[in-house]
Write a protein that holds these residues in place. Structure first.
Motif, mmCIF file in Angstrom:
data_model
loop_
_atom_site.group_PDB
_atom_site.id
_atom_site.type_symbol
_atom_site.label_atom_id
_atom_site.label_comp_id
_atom_site.label_asym_id
_atom_site.label_seq_id
_atom_site.Cartn_x
_atom_site.Cartn_y
_atom_site.Cartn_z
ATOM 1 N N LEU A 133 13.721 -22.643 -35.119
ATOM 2 C CA LEU A 133 15.042 -23.176 -35.469
ATOM 3 C C LEU A 133 14.919 -24.691 -35.608
ATOM 4 N N ILE A 134 15.192 -25.213 -36.800
ATOM 5 C CA ILE A 134 15.168 -26.661 -37.011
ATOM 6 C C ILE A 134 16.562 -27.129 -37.411
ATOM 7 N N ALA A 135 16.878 -28.373 -37.101
ATOM 8 C CA ALA A 135 18.209 -28.911 -37.416
ATOM 9 C C ALA A 135 18.147 -30.422 -37.489
ATOM 10 N N ASN A 136 19.132 -30.998 -38.151
ATOM 11 C CA ASN A 136 19.309 -32.447 -38.102
ATOM 12 C C ASN A 136 19.829 -32.825 -36.723
ATOM 13 N N HIS A 137 19.597 -34.096 -36.338
ATOM 14 C CA HIS A 137 19.905 -34.525 -34.971
ATOM 15 C C HIS A 137 21.014 -35.577 -35.005
ATOM 16 N N ALA A 264 2.773 -18.621 -37.102
ATOM 17 C CA ALA A 264 2.808 -17.665 -38.213
ATOM 18 C C ALA A 264 1.651 -16.664 -38.220
ATOM 19 N N PRO A 265 0.400 -17.066 -37.933
ATOM 20 C CA PRO A 265 -0.672 -16.062 -37.954
ATOM 21 C C PRO A 265 -0.510 -14.989 -36.880
ATOM 22 N N ARG A 266 0.228 -15.277 -35.840
ATOM 23 C CA ARG A 266 0.383 -14.352 -34.716
ATOM 24 C C ARG A 266 1.699 -13.588 -34.769
ATOM 25 N N ILE A 267 2.644 -14.070 -35.589
ATOM 26 C CA ILE A 267 3.927 -13.374 -35.783
ATOM 27 C C ILE A 267 4.143 -13.215 -37.288
ATOM 28 N N PRO A 268 3.691 -12.117 -37.875
ATOM 29 C CA PRO A 268 3.811 -11.935 -39.331
ATOM 30 C C PRO A 268 5.251 -12.009 -39.847
ATOM 31 N N SER A 269 6.211 -11.640 -39.003
ATOM 32 C CA SER A 269 7.616 -11.617 -39.445
ATOM 33 C C SER A 269 8.351 -12.918 -39.147
ATOM 34 N N LEU A 270 7.638 -13.976 -38.758
ATOM 35 C CA LEU A 270 8.273 -15.226 -38.340
ATOM 36 C C LEU A 270 9.187 -15.786 -39.423
ATOM 37 N N GLN A 271 10.384 -16.206 -39.007
ATOM 38 C CA GLN A 271 11.372 -16.807 -39.901
ATOM 39 C C GLN A 271 11.629 -18.260 -39.501
ATOM 40 N N LEU A 272 12.015 -19.053 -40.466
ATOM 41 C CA LEU A 272 12.441 -20.431 -40.216
ATOM 42 C C LEU A 272 13.944 -20.494 -40.447
ATOM 43 N N LEU A 273 14.700 -20.810 -39.406
ATOM 44 C CA LEU A 273 16.146 -20.995 -39.525
ATOM 45 C C LEU A 273 16.429 -22.486 -39.636
ATOM 46 N N ASP A 274 16.908 -22.886 -40.793
ATOM 47 C CA ASP A 274 17.241 -24.289 -41.031
ATOM 48 C C ASP A 274 18.744 -24.456 -40.878
ATOM 49 N N ILE A 275 19.154 -25.265 -39.901
ATOM 50 C CA ILE A 275 20.579 -25.434 -39.599
ATOM 51 C C ILE A 275 21.005 -26.875 -39.858
ATOM 52 N N THR A 276 22.046 -27.030 -40.617
ATOM 53 C CA THR A 276 22.680 -28.336 -40.795
ATOM 54 C C THR A 276 23.883 -28.396 -39.864
ATOM 55 N N HIS A 310 25.585 -24.853 -40.876
ATOM 56 C CA HIS A 310 25.261 -24.129 -42.102
ATOM 57 C C HIS A 310 23.822 -23.641 -41.976
ATOM 58 N N ILE A 311 23.615 -22.343 -42.151
ATOM 59 C CA ILE A 311 22.332 -21.726 -41.819
ATOM 60 C C ILE A 311 21.624 -21.225 -43.062
ATOM 61 N N ARG A 312 20.344 -21.590 -43.168
ATOM 62 C CA ARG A 312 19.467 -21.067 -44.206
ATOM 63 C C ARG A 312 18.285 -20.370 -43.526
ATOM 64 N N LYS A 313 17.672 -19.424 -44.208
ATOM 65 C CA LYS A 313 16.609 -18.615 -43.609
ATOM 66 C C LYS A 313 15.434 -18.512 -44.581
ATOM 67 N N PHE A 314 14.217 -18.779 -44.061
ATOM 68 C CA PHE A 314 13.006 -18.701 -44.867
ATOM 69 C C PHE A 314 11.971 -17.831 -44.158
ATOM 70 N N ASP A 315 11.317 -16.971 -44.916
ATOM 71 C CA ASP A 315 10.179 -16.231 -44.389
ATOM 72 C C ASP A 315 8.985 -17.180 -44.388
ATOM 73 N N VAL A 316 8.470 -17.510 -43.212
ATOM 74 C CA VAL A 316 7.461 -18.564 -43.098
ATOM 75 C C VAL A 316 6.194 -18.220 -43.871
ATOM 76 N N ASN A 317 5.725 -16.986 -43.762
ATOM 77 C CA ASN A 317 4.463 -16.618 -44.404
ATOM 78 C C ASN A 317 4.574 -16.453 -45.914
ATOM 79 N N ARG A 318 5.797 -16.355 -46.447
ATOM 80 C CA ARG A 318 5.965 -16.148 -47.890
ATOM 81 C C ARG A 318 6.669 -17.297 -48.596
#
Length: 422
Positions: A133-137, A264-276, A310-318
């Protein structure tokens, strides 16, 4: 004492210009602090008195019980944060989800994202269980509201964050952080990069093996937007020969890049949640800490009326250009040797590609902040002309969770077990 109408708008006034603190606010602060300290003492006391002895036993069942107990105690702290908001600083999360640009949710995902009870109250958010989970500070308490979000995601027992090494031995709070397997860094990248990758690789391997959630929270800007950090961001932008951000800081990609390459190499389904994240009442080109601090929110009782996300979602490995990590061995923890250098040593081209991708993501985030300042919403208007948002009041879902917030069930179960053994 301000009149109710004026009091309702106090969050729009800079803290330095607000009326003097009243006796009621002083009492409010003392009670809030007492509840927080009592909760921390109960949680940390349970960790030392009940869980630590299990960790010392050379039994697999004892070790498993220990880890589950630590997860429960971490969830107790997450519930305590929500309870503090409910009792002392009432607010709500106003959530919107990307549906058009990069990181968008599909229509099918949008339909199943929010679960409500019979009264229409939000009780669950079906967001990824293994995510960064990443976000602006904007303000120091961004992390608290992010952790509160994970309470509705169901991952508040499995939150991990990076902290200054100096916090490691702070009585009670620092000890609890060590039990939680938080990652402590010395702020020296030469020494920290291997520690970060090893810690995250171990956490990822365990989460995947045990099929447990994992939410790693990181702020790529590294610090708050403030009068002190704004010039630093401008200087960095000038060095790169690019425009500076207007409402955020230029992100630093290194920590996030290493983190994703470790996980990512250890969690194939890893997602990146980008939050503003955005807060009402802060005028354009002003700073969040002038309006919202730990003291003003919880001690003075002037919380933000809403916390917009505001939430966006990315598949890290793809979908995220983290580079080639195919040579990584998920079963081996990075140690800096030639055989495990994939996570630690990043080729310059891959480093630059990721930095540009993150910077572009932040540029879009900066534009979202501009939209919020103009319209009061982070989401673009739908066909109806209104933004589609989900309001989530920050409060515990069930009354019995008040006991969870004070880790009541750990000593209660331990006492019951002891009585049976006597």
């Amino acid at each position: 004492m301000p009149a109710p109408a004026a009091r309702a708008e106090l969050y729009t006034v800079p803290i330095s210009a607000r009326p003097r603190r009243t006796w009621a606010q002083t009492a409010h602060a003392a009670l809030c602090l007492a509840v927080f300290l009592f909760g921390c003492l109960m949680i940390n006391g349970s960790q030392f008195a009940v869980l630590l002895p299990l960790r010392l036993l050379p039994l697999r069942a004892a070790r498993k019980t220990y880890y589950e107990g630590i997860r429960y105690s971490k969830g107790a702290f997450g519930a305590l944060l929500v309870l503090l908001c409910q009792w002392f600083a009432p607010t709500k999360l106003v959530l919107s989800f990307e549906t058009k640009g990069p990181g968008k949710f599909t229509p099918e995902e949008i339909e199943t994202l929010v679960e409500r009870d019979g009264n229409g109250r939000v009780v669950s958010l079906n967001l990824p269980q293994k995510a960064v989970l990443i976000a602006n500070h904007q303000v120091y308490l961004d992390w608290l509201y992010a952790w509160a979000l994970t309470y509705y995601m169901g991952t508040h027992k499995d939150v991990f964050i990076v902290l200054k090494k100096s916090l490691k031995w702070v009585p009670i709070v620092g000890w609890g952080m060590q039990f939680y397997n938080f990652i402590f860094l010395a702020r020296s990248w030469a020494a920290d990069r291997l520690n970060l990758t090893k810690s995250l690789s171990w956490l990822a391997r365990r989460a995947e093996k045990e099929d447990s959630p994992l939410t790693f929270i990181l702020y790529p800007e590294g610090t708050l937007v403030s009068p002190d950090t704004r010039p630093i961001s401008k200087k960095y932008a000038d060095k790169l020969g690019i425009p500076d951000m207007t409402h955020t800081l230029l992100p630093r990609s290194t920590g996030l890049h290493y983190s994703l390459r470790s996980l990512a190499p250890r969690i194939p389904s890893l997602q990146l949640l980008d939050i503003t994240m955005a807060y009402p009442g802060i005028p354009p080109l002003h700073y969040g800490q002038s309006y919202y601090t730990l003291r003003s929110i919880f001690c003075d009782g002037v919380p933000p009326p809403a916390v917009h996300m505001h939430i966006r979602k990315f598949d890290v490995n793809r979908e995220v250009p983290i580079g080639d990590v195919s040579a990584s061995n998920p079963k081996v923890l990075p140690n800096g040797s030639a055989k495990s250098a994939v996570e630690v040593d990043i080729p310059e081209g891959e480093r630059e590609a990721f930095e540009i991708w993150l910077r572009d993501l932040w540029r879009e985030k900066d534009q979202l902040m501009g939209r919020f300042l103009e319209t009061g919403s982070l989401d673009a208007p739908a066909a109806s002309g209104k933004a589609v948002e989900v309001e989530v009041p920050l409060r515990l879902k069930h009354r019995y969770e008040v006991l969870d917030a004070f880790c009541f069930f750990v000593p209660a179960v331990a006492g019951w077990a002891w009585s049976k053994l006597r």
